[in-house]
Design an enzyme around this catalytic site. Sequence first.
Site, PDB file in Angstrom:
ATOM      1  N   HIS A 128      -1.048  -1.052  -4.036  1.00 53.35           N
ATOM      2  CA  HIS A 128      -2.253  -0.744  -3.678  1.00 53.35           C
ATOM      3  C   HIS A 128      -2.502   0.673  -3.315  1.00 53.35           C
ATOM      4  O   HIS A 128      -1.625   1.304  -2.669  1.00 53.35           O
ATOM      5  CB  HIS A 128      -2.828  -1.692  -2.340  1.00 53.35           C
ATOM      6  CG  HIS A 128      -3.920  -1.374  -1.717  1.00 53.35           C
ATOM      7  ND1 HIS A 128      -4.997  -2.251  -2.182  1.00 53.35           N
ATOM      8  CD2 HIS A 128      -4.373  -0.807  -0.686  1.00 53.35           C
ATOM      9  CE1 HIS A 128      -5.971  -1.830  -1.241  1.00 53.35           C
ATOM     10  NE2 HIS A 128      -5.751  -1.102  -0.376  1.00 53.35           N
ATOM     11  N   MET A 145      -8.792   8.022   0.031  1.00 54.73           N
ATOM     12  CA  MET A 145      -9.791   8.506   1.327  1.00 54.73           C
ATOM     13  C   MET A 145     -10.071  10.044   0.921  1.00 54.73           C
ATOM     14  O   MET A 145      -9.654  10.917   0.527  1.00 54.73           O
ATOM     15  CB  MET A 145      -8.865   8.328   2.597  1.00 54.73           C
ATOM     16  CG  MET A 145      -8.205   7.013   2.677  1.00 54.73           C
ATOM     17  SD  MET A 145      -7.535   7.099   4.287  1.00 54.73           S
ATOM     18  CE  MET A 145      -6.702   5.162   4.061  1.00 54.73           C
ATOM     19  N   HIS A 153      -8.387   1.335  -3.977  1.00 53.24           N
ATOM     20  CA  HIS A 153      -9.208   1.296  -2.969  1.00 53.24           C
ATOM     21  C   HIS A 153      -9.913   2.499  -2.431  1.00 53.24           C
ATOM     22  O   HIS A 153      -9.559   3.072  -2.169  1.00 53.24           O
ATOM     23  CB  HIS A 153      -8.516   0.567  -1.768  1.00 53.24           C
ATOM     24  CG  HIS A 153      -9.471   0.326  -0.375  1.00 53.24           C
ATOM     25  ND1 HIS A 153      -8.829  -0.088   0.512  1.00 53.24           N
ATOM     26  CD2 HIS A 153     -10.373   0.257  -0.447  1.00 53.24           C
ATOM     27  CE1 HIS A 153      -9.803  -0.236   1.560  1.00 53.24           C
ATOM     28  NE2 HIS A 153     -10.739  -0.002   1.273  1.00 53.24           N
ATOM     29  N   MET A 178     -11.607  -6.010   5.321  1.00 55.48           N
ATOM     30  CA  MET A 178     -10.634  -5.011   5.963  1.00 55.48           C
ATOM     31  C   MET A 178     -10.369  -5.760   7.356  1.00 55.48           C
ATOM     32  O   MET A 178     -11.363  -6.262   7.829  1.00 55.48           O
ATOM     33  CB  MET A 178     -11.579  -3.766   6.298  1.00 55.48           C
ATOM     34  CG  MET A 178     -11.607  -2.752   5.036  1.00 55.48           C
ATOM     35  SD  MET A 178     -10.213  -2.271   4.143  1.00 55.48           S
ATOM     36  CE  MET A 178      -9.111  -1.497   5.422  1.00 55.48           C
ATOM     37  N   SER A 230       0.992  -1.196   0.045  1.00 60.18           N
ATOM     38  CA  SER A 230       0.034   0.032   0.186  1.00 60.18           C
ATOM     39  C   SER A 230       0.830   1.093  -0.017  1.00 60.18           C
ATOM     40  O   SER A 230       1.604   1.507   1.014  1.00 60.18           O
ATOM     41  CB  SER A 230      -0.830   0.037   1.238  1.00 60.18           C
ATOM     42  OG  SER A 230      -1.422   1.449   1.172  1.00 60.18           O
ATOM     43  N   MET A 285     -12.266   4.390  -0.598  1.00 66.46           N
ATOM     44  CA  MET A 285     -12.778   4.738   0.673  1.00 66.46           C
ATOM     45  C   MET A 285     -13.386   6.091   0.718  1.00 66.46           C
ATOM     46  O   MET A 285     -12.815   6.986   1.455  1.00 66.46           O
ATOM     47  CB  MET A 285     -11.800   4.589   1.760  1.00 66.46           C
ATOM     48  CG  MET A 285     -11.346   3.055   2.285  1.00 66.46           C
ATOM     49  SD  MET A 285      -9.805   2.939   3.059  1.00 66.46           S
ATOM     50  CE  MET A 285      -8.491   3.164   1.755  1.00 66.46           C
ATOM     51  N   ASP A 298      -4.521   3.808  -1.584  1.00 74.13           N
ATOM     52  CA  ASP A 298      -5.901   3.824  -0.736  1.00 74.13           C
ATOM     53  C   ASP A 298      -6.422   5.297  -0.996  1.00 74.13           C
ATOM     54  O   ASP A 298      -5.612   6.357  -0.733  1.00 74.13           O
ATOM     55  CB  ASP A 298      -5.362   3.908   0.418  1.00 74.13           C
ATOM     56  CG  ASP A 298      -5.031   2.363   0.987  1.00 74.13           C
ATOM     57  OD1 ASP A 298      -5.980   1.828   0.892  1.00 74.13           O
ATOM     58  OD2 ASP A 298      -3.867   1.975   1.664  1.00 74.13           O
ATOM     59  N   ASP A 355      -6.749  -6.639   4.013  1.00 74.49           N
ATOM     60  CA  ASP A 355      -6.165  -5.282   4.075  1.00 74.49           C
ATOM     61  C   ASP A 355      -6.192  -4.937   5.431  1.00 74.49           C
ATOM     62  O   ASP A 355      -7.269  -4.448   6.078  1.00 74.49           O
ATOM     63  CB  ASP A 355      -6.827  -4.211   3.085  1.00 74.49           C
ATOM     64  CG  ASP A 355      -6.364  -2.930   2.958  1.00 74.49           C
ATOM     65  OD1 ASP A 355      -5.286  -2.612   3.620  1.00 74.49           O
ATOM     66  OD2 ASP A 355      -6.908  -1.979   2.286  1.00 74.49           O
TER      67      ASP A 355
HETATM   68  C1  DX5 Z   1      -6.156   1.050   5.674  1.00 73.58           C
HETATM   69  C2  DX5 Z   1      -5.813   1.082   4.110  1.00 73.58           C
HETATM   70  C3  DX5 Z   1      -4.869   0.103   4.210  1.00 73.58           C
HETATM   71  C4  DX5 Z   1      -3.391   0.580   4.730  1.00 73.58           C
HETATM   72  C5  DX5 Z   1      -2.754  -0.752   5.134  1.00 73.58           C
HETATM   73  O1  DX5 Z   1      -7.092   2.257   5.929  1.00 73.58           O
HETATM   74  O2  DX5 Z   1      -6.985   0.691   3.632  1.00 73.58           O
HETATM   75  O3  DX5 Z   1      -4.588  -0.367   2.734  1.00 73.58           O
HETATM   76  O4  DX5 Z   1      -2.861   1.429   3.967  1.00 73.58           O
HETATM   77  O5  DX5 Z   1      -1.752  -0.568   5.826  1.00 73.58           O
HETATM   78  P1  DX5 Z   1      -0.971  -1.341   6.992  1.00 73.58           P
HETATM   79  O6  DX5 Z   1      -0.834  -2.648   6.170  1.00 73.58           O
HETATM   80  O7  DX5 Z   1       0.123  -0.795   7.385  1.00 73.58           O
HETATM   81  O8  DX5 Z   1      -2.156  -1.434   7.991  1.00 73.58           O
HETATM   82 ZN    ZN Z   2      -6.514  -0.292   1.565  1.00 73.85          ZN
END
Ligand code: DX5
Ligand code: ZN
Length: 240
Positions: free
Chosen positions: A55, A59, A88, A161, A30, A90, A57, A196
Site C-alpha cells: 500500500h 500525500m 492511495h 478510512m 503500508s 490523498m 500512501d 485503512d
Molecule cells: C493514513 C494512511 C494509512 C496509514 C496506515 O493516512 O492512509 O495507509 O499509513 O498506517 P497505520 O496502519 O499505522 O494506521
Molecule cells: Zn492509505
Amino acid sequence: MTQIEILPKTEMKMPNVFLHPPHLPLIAPSILAADFAKLGAEAADVQRCGADLLHIDIMDGHFVPNLTMGPDIVLALARSGGLMQDVHLMVSNPDEHFEAFAKAGAKHLTFHIEVRHDESALDMIKRIHDLGCTAGVCLNPATPVEALGRSMGEADLILVMSVVPGFTGQAFMPEVLEKVKFLRQELGAHQRLEIDGGIGIRTAHQALEAGADVLVAGAAVFRNPERAQTIKLLRGDYPK
Ligand code: DX5
Ligand code: ZN
C-alpha cells in the site's frame, strides 16, 4: 512540464490481485511506516513474510497535512519487482496524476470521493480503467456512503478510512465499522472492500467480521520484528 518515466512493458505484466485474488482477505502493508532509508529491502521483506500487496500512501500537503511520495517511488519499487502496488492518492487533484502513476507501474489507483473537481467520480473511474488499472474510491471517516453515488457500482474497490488520513500509527475508529457492514451488503462479490488506519490484530478481526476483505496495516507490520507472524494473524490465521 515534468518528465514522466515509463516502466518498460516487460516489467508491467504483473497480475492484478484485486481482479484475481489468490485468497481473501488480502493484506497490504503500508510502506509509509517502513524505514525510508531502505525501501526496496523493506518491500521485499514484507513480500517474503506473506503480504499480498504494497500500500503506497501519496500525500500532497493540501488534501492532508503530510507530504510523502510520488510516481518516482512507485517506479523504483516496480523496477525492484515484487508486490503489486495499491496506490492511495490523498491529493486534491488526483486525476492530474493518474497517468504518471500508471506509467510508473501502478496497477491500482484509489482516489478520495471528497475531492472537489470538474470531473465526476464516474469519469475518474473510467480514466483509471482506460489506463489499464483497477479503480478504488475512498471515504474519510466523516463521509457517509451516500457520497459514493453511482461510483459505488463502478469501482473495483471501496476504501473505508478508519483514521483521519495523514499519518501512520493513529488509533482505529470503530464507528466506521457500520459503513463496512453496509457496504459489504451493497457491493458485488467481485468488488473489494478495503479498510485503512489503525489496523492491528484485534481491529483486523473486527474489520473482517464486518466484511472487509483487504486490510491495510502500516505500523502493525513495519514496526514489528515478527512480521510474518503478524501478517498471518491479521489474515485471521490463528493457531489451532
Ligand atoms: C493514513 C494512511 C494509512 C496509514 C496506515 O493516512 O492512509 O495507509 O499509513 O498506517 P497505520 O496502519 O499505522 O494506521
Ligand atoms: Zn492509505
